[in-house]
Design a protein around this motif. Structure first.
Motif, PDB file in Angstrom:
ATOM      1  N   ALA A  69       0.824  -1.205   0.000  1.00 36.00           N
ATOM      2  CA  ALA A  69       0.000   0.000   0.000  1.00 36.00           C
ATOM      3  C   ALA A  69       0.860   1.258   0.000  1.00 36.00           C
ATOM      4  N   THR A  70       2.158   1.110  -0.120  1.00 43.20           N
ATOM      5  CA  THR A  70       3.148   2.184  -0.146  1.00 43.20           C
ATOM      6  C   THR A  70       3.030   3.136   1.037  1.00 43.20           C
ATOM      7  N   SER A  71       2.839   2.595   2.212  1.00 42.59           N
ATOM      8  CA  SER A  71       2.873   3.434   3.400  1.00 42.59           C
ATOM      9  C   SER A  71       4.328   3.655   3.795  1.00 42.59           C
ATOM     10  N   THR A  72       4.558   4.734   4.511  1.00 44.16           N
ATOM     11  CA  THR A  72       5.899   5.073   4.964  1.00 44.16           C
ATOM     12  C   THR A  72       5.913   4.974   6.477  1.00 44.16           C
ATOM     13  N   GLY A  73       7.087   4.768   7.048  1.00 49.42           N
ATOM     14  CA  GLY A  73       7.150   4.700   8.489  1.00 49.42           C
ATOM     15  C   GLY A  73       8.553   4.561   9.009  1.00 49.42           C
ATOM     16  N   THR A  74       8.631   4.307  10.293  1.00 42.39           N
ATOM     17  CA  THR A  74       9.898   4.058  10.956  1.00 42.39           C
ATOM     18  C   THR A  74       9.657   2.988  12.001  1.00 42.39           C
ATOM     19  N   ARG A  75      10.675   2.206  12.293  1.00 40.42           N
ATOM     20  CA  ARG A  75      10.542   1.141  13.283  1.00 40.42           C
ATOM     21  C   ARG A  75      11.865   0.970  14.010  1.00 40.42           C
ATOM     22  N   GLY A  76      11.814   0.308  15.154  1.00 37.23           N
ATOM     23  CA  GLY A  76      13.022   0.077  15.920  1.00 37.23           C
ATOM     24  C   GLY A  76      12.788  -0.940  17.012  1.00 37.23           C
ATOM     25  N   THR A  77      13.886  -1.482  17.520  1.00 33.42           N
ATOM     26  CA  THR A  77      13.848  -2.457  18.604  1.00 33.42           C
ATOM     27  C   THR A  77      14.795  -2.011  19.693  1.00 33.42           C
ATOM     28  N   CYS A  78      14.328  -2.046  20.923  1.00 27.99           N
ATOM     29  CA  CYS A  78      15.186  -1.794  22.078  1.00 27.99           C
ATOM     30  C   CYS A  78      15.365  -3.111  22.802  1.00 27.99           C
ATOM     31  N   GLY A  79      16.585  -3.438  23.117  1.00 34.01           N
ATOM     32  CA  GLY A  79      16.857  -4.710  23.757  1.00 34.01           C
ATOM     33  C   GLY A  79      17.494  -4.560  25.120  1.00 34.01           C
ATOM     34  N   PRO A  80      18.034  -5.662  25.611  1.00 37.82           N
ATOM     35  CA  PRO A  80      18.589  -5.660  26.959  1.00 37.82           C
ATOM     36  C   PRO A  80      19.988  -5.067  27.067  1.00 37.82           C
ATOM     37  N   ILE A  81      20.682  -4.845  25.957  1.00 33.04           N
ATOM     38  CA  ILE A  81      22.052  -4.345  26.017  1.00 33.04           C
ATOM     39  C   ILE A  81      22.155  -3.120  25.132  1.00 33.04           C
ATOM     40  N   PRO A  82      22.489  -1.943  25.617  1.00 37.52           N
ATOM     41  CA  PRO A  82      22.636  -1.684  27.044  1.00 37.52           C
ATOM     42  C   PRO A  82      21.278  -1.753  27.726  1.00 37.52           C
ATOM     43  N   SER A  83      21.289  -1.923  29.028  1.00 34.68           N
ATOM     44  CA  SER A  83      20.055  -2.029  29.791  1.00 34.68           C
ATOM     45  C   SER A  83      19.240  -0.755  29.596  1.00 34.68           C
ATOM     46  N   GLN A  84      18.033  -0.908  29.055  1.00 33.08           N
ATOM     47  CA  GLN A  84      17.191   0.239  28.771  1.00 33.08           C
ATOM     48  C   GLN A  84      15.835   0.065  29.437  1.00 33.08           C
ATOM     49  N   SER A  85      15.380   1.091  30.112  1.00 38.33           N
ATOM     50  CA  SER A  85      14.041   1.047  30.677  1.00 38.33           C
ATOM     51  C   SER A  85      13.069   1.853  29.827  1.00 38.33           C
ATOM     52  N   TYR A  86      13.576   2.680  28.913  1.00 41.28           N
ATOM     53  CA  TYR A  86      12.744   3.431  27.990  1.00 41.28           C
ATOM     54  C   TYR A  86      13.173   3.141  26.569  1.00 41.28           C
ATOM     55  N   CYS A  87      12.220   3.092  25.673  1.00 43.62           N
ATOM     56  CA  CYS A  87      12.486   2.841  24.268  1.00 43.62           C
ATOM     57  C   CYS A  87      11.792   3.939  23.472  1.00 43.62           C
ATOM     58  N   ALA A  88      12.446   4.464  22.459  1.00 45.68           N
ATOM     59  CA  ALA A  88      11.865   5.532  21.647  1.00 45.68           C
ATOM     60  C   ALA A  88      12.325   5.417  20.205  1.00 45.68           C
ATOM     61  N   ILE A  89      11.429   5.733  19.286  1.00 52.46           N
ATOM     62  CA  ILE A  89      11.767   5.875  17.872  1.00 52.46           C
ATOM     63  C   ILE A  89      11.178   7.193  17.413  1.00 52.46           C
TER      64      ILE A  89
END
Length: 125
Positions: free
Chosen positions: A24-44
């Motif tokens: 459908a030709t949508s645009t976007g952004t994506r991301g993954t936050c993992g355990p290293i480094p230890s992260q309690s917040y994730c943002a894209i």
């Protein structure tokens, strides 16, 4: 706790990818936050949102099957929180939501998570 948009630039291990998400030709952004480094917040984030409706995808992947916790994801734009947010449980399946009337330009999606869990985030328009 509210996370300012500036945090998006400093979140290590979040690798935004912009491009065609589906036929459908949508645009976007994506991301993954993992355990290293230890992260309690994730943002894209993106600085190319045209304004209007945006779709939010969130999937928390727990490292342990025991226990559960609740977090809130939030959409921010260049003026701060947009009012588009949702409380979710870490054990819940991946989900998608939409937010309307989001201002154009800089937009980010933030959520908390427990370490060493993973958070998979996506913004589509």
């Amino acid at each position: 706790m509210k996370i300012p948009v500036v945090v998006v630039a400093f979140v290590a291990a979040v690798l935004p990818v912009t491009g065609v998400a589906n036929a459908a030709t949508s645009t976007g952004t994506r991301g993954t936050c993992g355990p290293i480094p230890s992260q309690s917040y994730c943002a894209i984030g993106t600085d190319q949102f045209p304004g209007g409706r945006i779709s939010v995808d969130v999937d928390l992947v727990k490292s342990s099957p025991s226990g559960d916790y609740q977090v809130t994801w939030e959409v921010w734009d260049s003026r701060g929180p947009t009012g588009c947010e949702q409380k979710i449980w870490a054990n819940a399946p991946a989900g998608s939501w939409t937010c309307d009337n989001i201002r154009p330009g800089i937009v980010s999606l933030t959520t908390a998570k427990h370490s060493p869990d993973h958070a998979h985030l996506g913004l589509r328009w």
